[in-house]
Design an enzyme around this catalytic site. Structure first.
Site, PDB file in Angstrom:
ATOM      1  N   ASP A  18      46.093  73.311  20.401  1.00  0.00           N
ATOM      2  CA  ASP A  18      46.487  74.171  21.524  1.00  0.00           C
ATOM      3  C   ASP A  18      45.843  73.665  22.814  1.00  0.00           C
ATOM      4  OD1 ASP A  18      47.612  76.200  22.946  1.00  0.00           O
ATOM      5  OD2 ASP A  18      46.381  77.807  22.092  1.00  0.00           O
ATOM      6  N   SER A  74      43.733  83.789  28.241  1.00  0.00           N
ATOM      7  CA  SER A  74      44.228  82.530  27.670  1.00  0.00           C
ATOM      8  C   SER A  74      44.184  81.402  28.694  1.00  0.00           C
ATOM      9  CB  SER A  74      45.662  82.710  27.168  1.00  0.00           C
ATOM     10  OG  SER A  74      45.697  83.558  26.054  1.00  0.00           O
TER      11      SER A  74
END
Length: 570
Positions: free
Chosen positions: A420, A520
């Protein structure tokens, strides 16, 4: 980010705030005071409600006469209708000296020096193919810079191609339902009408005027736009900001030779979205849509290869400070923080500036929808000036940057958040200032092996679960988590252990600070020895929505250093 201390949660999420495009003022489309019917059957507004709506006057000898409305789009330009700036008899553009533009005005009969600014005109720009009903748009370039304040602000420019069915708000000083000029600024909410419906309402009139550069709006019950509203904007609210989508162009005139508008028909508006390239070419404003943002093919690092290190030597300047729980960061303290924005200027996620051309973030937060802008230099969202201890130690305005392309790891998997990581290549080099500086990355062997006893996370967010969102950048200390407990937590969450070498596990214990929804892409870092003591980013927030009740998974930056270097180029 969240703290379990005193049984309260400190959740850091970023407010959905709309911002201007690069070269615009620090913000757009946000009234600074007040709340939030040309205007038939509308209602009066309050001073400051529509700070981008301005009045255009024509000089007649020593006096001036109000003729049209217009909208502020940056500190030198207002956008209006072309028929407001031409001689109605010969069709030529009037001389700039014939115009006066007043902003911050609410009552046409009262020029309040506390709120009203008056500007002379330097140049008039009309679209080259303008006719009576086509390309009815003009830019007025002012001789002096607009001073933004509570009563004078710019509006954002709409990029959405399809606004049919949306309700917009039109403001103006045009004729009321009593055929009287409105001295007080009025507003009305109108729906954008489908082209076919508009044509069917009056085929004779609209059949010879309507095309894809125009749209219809209003009702057929006497509510709409009228004489005097020309040039004013139709505004659409998205998130917390207003966007200029149309310019009042024309409506059918009623019988009897009065020249007044036909009150039972729709009004026609110039569609601003069709003229973005023209506006950009004159004003140098930059507009980027989803369709303009491309993805770049990622390069997989080859084992044994040595890639150029373009990371800046001057990075991560940081003065260590004791952090207990979550607390507000000081202005200039974390100058690498980046806010990644969607095309409607809505928040998507966070990132960090690692190079004058690159932002580091996670792939999971930029995959859908695609972002189109990155904001740097932010501290207190929505505040015009960020200062420490009064008004003396203040940061320059924020800066927004367009995106050239997005580079995501080719083996990224969304559910498991494996690999990610992503890079955003900006459309131009970042201008480094005191409030905009790059963060350091663990590019050396010593830094990759370094394991601090605690880390620092930063973000924007709530003070508790049901409280208001805090616009101020927050910081907090996070403790490393137990890797086995993380595996067990992931097993219960996903059905199988998934923690890899490319992931770090932190937080989740009692009396700890942790990440939460909205963080995030944000950084996890700490001070380390690198050309002195510098702030080094060791992780990126990847998976963590439990706000302190369970661990947070971070992408391990050290593990992906080769991938990052392999995908950076000058």
């Amino acid at each position: 980010m969240a703290s379990r201390s005193l049984l309260s949660l400190l959740i850091f999420v970023v407010i959905h705030v709309a911002y201007p495009f690069h070269h615009n003022p620090p913000q757009c489309g946000i009234p600074q005071i007040g709340g939030n019917e040309l205007i038939l059957n509308g209602q009066e507004t309050s001073p400051g409600d529509w700070p981008w709506h301005v009045a255009i006057y024509h000089r007649k000898g020593r006096s001036t006469e109000f003729v049209c409305g217009a909208s502020i789009i940056n500190d030198r330009f207002v956008l209006t209708a072309a028929h407001c700036v031409i001689n109605a008899i010969n069709g030529f553009v009037l001389a700039p000296s014939r115009f006066v533009v007043r902003m911050g005005i609410h009552d046409l009969n009262i020029v309040n020096p506390r709120s009203v600014q008056q500007h002379e005109v330097e140049k008039i720009h009309t679209f080259e193919n303008f006719t009576k009903f086509v390309d009815d748009i003009a830019l007025i370039q002012l001789s002096t810079i607009i001073r933004f304040n509570d009563y004078v602000q710019p509006v954002c420019v709409n990029l959405e191609p399809n606004i049919t069915g949306e309700y917009g708000t039109v403001v103006g000083w045009g004729l009321t339902e009593n055929d009287e000029t409105a001295a007080i600024l009025r507003k009305v909410d109108l729906p954008v009408i489908d082209h076919i419906v508009c044509l069917k309402s009056d085929r004779t009139f609209f059949g010879r005027t309507l095309d894809d550069r125009l749209f219809c709006a209003g009702f057929t019950n006497g509510t709409g736009v009228c004489n005097g509203d020309s040039g004013g904007g139709m505004f659409f609210k998205r998130a917390n900001s207003w966007f200029l989508g149309g310019i009042v162009a024309f409506s059918q005139t009623r019988s009897g030779g009065t020249g007044f508008c036909h009150t039972q028909g729709y009004g026609a508006f110039t569609k601003v979205e069709k003229y973005l390239l023209w506006i950009s070419g004159i004003t140098q404003m930059k507009f980027v849509r989803d369709s303009d943002v491309r993805t770049c093919k990622a390069v997989e690092p080859i084992l044994g290869s040595i890639y150029p290190n373009y990371l800046p030597r001057h990075c991560g300047v940081y003065i260590p400070d004791r952090i207990a729980g979550g607390q507000s960061a000081r202005v200039f303290e974390f100058p690498w923080m980046a806010i990644i924005l969607h095309r409607n200027m809505e928040f998507l996620c966070l990132g960090t500036l690692i190079h004058i051309r690159y932002i580091l973030t996670v792939a999971s937060c930029i995959r859908n929808p695609l972002p189109n802008k990155v904001r740097l230099g932010e501290h207190t969202i929505g505040q015009e000036k960020d200062c420490n201890d009064g008004q003396e130690d203040c940061a320059p305005p924020v800066r927004d940057y367009s995106i050239e392309c997005i580079i995501t790891h080719p083996r990224f998997t969304f559910p498991k958040r494996h690999h990610d990581v992503a890079l955003i290549r900006l459309g131009e080099n970042v201008i480094l200032e005191d409030h905009i500086q790059p963060i350091c990355l663990p590019h050396s062997t010593a830094l990759r092996d370094f394991q601090p006893s605690r880390y620092i996370v930063t973000g924007w967010g709530r003070t508790d679960l049901i409280g208001k969102l805090s616009p101020v950048l927050q910081k907090g200390a996070v403790l490393p988590g137990n890797r086995f407990e993380c595996q067990e937590w992931l097993r219960g969450l996903r059905g199988e252990p998934q923690l890899t070498e490319g992931q770090l596990c932190l937080g989740g214990g009692n009396d700890s600070v942790d990440t939460c929804a909205g963080d995030s892409g944000g950084p996890l870092g700490y001070g380390a020895k690198l050309h002195g003591v510098r702030f080094v980013q060791f992780g990126i927030v990847s998976l963590g929505t439990t706000c302190g009740y369970a661990p947070t998974i971070f992408t391990n930056v050290a593990y992906y250093m080769e991938w990052i270097l392999a995908n950076m180029h000058l």
